[in-house]
Design a protein around this motif. Structure first.
Motif, PDB file in Angstrom:
ATOM      1  N   VAL A 176       0.838  -1.207   0.000  1.00 49.18           N
ATOM      2  CA  VAL A 176       0.000   0.000   0.000  1.00 49.18           C
ATOM      3  C   VAL A 176       0.870   1.253   0.000  1.00 49.18           C
ATOM      4  O   VAL A 176       0.595   2.216  -0.715  1.00 49.18           O
ATOM      5  N   ILE A 230      -2.973   5.243  -5.449  1.00 50.00           N
ATOM      6  CA  ILE A 230      -4.107   5.377  -4.541  1.00 50.00           C
ATOM      7  C   ILE A 230      -3.889   6.606  -3.668  1.00 50.00           C
ATOM      8  O   ILE A 230      -2.768   7.086  -3.510  1.00 50.00           O
ATOM      9  N   ASP A 236      -7.049   6.557   1.515  1.00 48.04           N
ATOM     10  CA  ASP A 236      -7.512   5.174   1.359  1.00 48.04           C
ATOM     11  C   ASP A 236      -6.552   4.166   1.999  1.00 48.04           C
ATOM     12  O   ASP A 236      -6.740   2.962   1.854  1.00 48.04           O
ATOM     13  N   GLU A 237      -5.540   4.635   2.711  1.00 52.13           N
ATOM     14  CA  GLU A 237      -4.484   3.744   3.197  1.00 52.13           C
ATOM     15  C   GLU A 237      -5.016   2.613   4.081  1.00 52.13           C
ATOM     16  O   GLU A 237      -4.733   1.438   3.822  1.00 52.13           O
ATOM     17  N   ARG A 268      -8.068   1.378   4.507  1.00 52.58           N
ATOM     18  CA  ARG A 268      -8.957   0.466   3.767  1.00 52.58           C
ATOM     19  C   ARG A 268      -8.161  -0.386   2.781  1.00 52.58           C
ATOM     20  O   ARG A 268      -8.420  -1.581   2.630  1.00 52.58           O
ATOM     21  N   SER A 269      -7.180   0.215   2.136  1.00 48.23           N
ATOM     22  CA  SER A 269      -6.367  -0.522   1.175  1.00 48.23           C
ATOM     23  C   SER A 269      -5.564  -1.626   1.862  1.00 48.23           C
ATOM     24  O   SER A 269      -5.451  -2.737   1.338  1.00 48.23           O
ATOM     25  N   GLU A 285      -7.826  -4.497   2.500  1.00 47.96           N
ATOM     26  CA  GLU A 285      -8.117  -5.244   1.271  1.00 47.96           C
ATOM     27  C   GLU A 285      -6.950  -6.154   0.885  1.00 47.96           C
ATOM     28  O   GLU A 285      -7.156  -7.310   0.521  1.00 47.96           O
ATOM     29  N   VAL A 286      -5.733  -5.636   0.965  1.00 52.42           N
ATOM     30  CA  VAL A 286      -4.557  -6.449   0.628  1.00 52.42           C
ATOM     31  C   VAL A 286      -4.410  -7.584   1.638  1.00 52.42           C
ATOM     32  O   VAL A 286      -4.119  -8.732   1.267  1.00 52.42           O
TER      33      VAL A 286
END
Length: 198
Positions: free
Chosen positions: A13, A22, A26-27, A29-30, A33-34
């Protein structure tokens, strides 16, 4: 999620943010997700540091760029049965080294071989026990430049540059090796002799 996977997720990220793929907002949330994607995999991470360590043990010259290429080849060769292990890394390094055309490297390429994975021995072919040892702090280009200057002052004695293992803190053992012993214990990476004479 293991700490290793979390660290990988954060690194991925952070790279995406730095590349402006990105938004910083959004860090969190990203990362989540990862992490979610990585939870579906068992991951064995091999870093460039492991390639550097293995090359240091063997006395193989290394550049950062090449260490990344070796890691990619190592991963490509991994089989499902045995996966990634130290033996296959050693084979990958040896295969890369055998395929390297040391004689045709440009000085710009030689300068990149600076990862401190070997000491350098500059020795003549005449059999005289006259070997200079340059430390791991020198690049391949430093060693070749040193050899070229020595050759200019005594052109009748062909000179070779060997990459030597770093097995002992005191590298004076290298200067005591005969030409035959250098060929057995080190890697020839440059010579002032024309290639056809080697």
């Amino acid at each position: 999620m293991t700490n290793k996977k979390l660290a990988i997720a954060k690194k991925i990220v952070r790279m995406l943010i730095d590349a402006e793929c990105i938004n910083l907002l959004d860090e969190t949330r990203s990362i989540e997700e990862v992490e979610w994607v990585l939870n579906g995999y068992a991951i064995n991470i091999w870093q460039v540091d492991k390639v550097i360590e293995e090359c240091s043990f063997k006395g193989v010259p290394l550049s950062l760029e090449i260490s990344r290429e070796i890691l990619a080849a190592f991963e490509d060769k991994a089989c499902d049965e045995f996966g990634l292990n130290s033996d296959s890394l050693s084979v990958t390094i040896f295969d890369w080294f055998k395929g390297q055309k040391w004689r045709i490297l440009s000085d710009e390429q030689r300068a990149k071989f600076d990862q401190g994975t070997c000491a350098w021995a500059v020795s003549n072919n005449s059999g005289d026990p006259e070997t200079d040892v340059l430390s791991r702090d020198n690049s391949l280009l430093d060693a070749v430049t040193f050899a070229r200057k020595r050759f200019e002052s005594a052109p009748k004695k062909a000179l070779n540059v060997f990459a030597c293992p770093l097995g002992a803190a005191d590298l004076s053992w290298i200067s005591r090796l005969s030409r035959k012993e250098l060929l057995e214990n080190a890697y020839l990476v440059w010579s002032s002799e024309p290639e056809e004479k080697q």
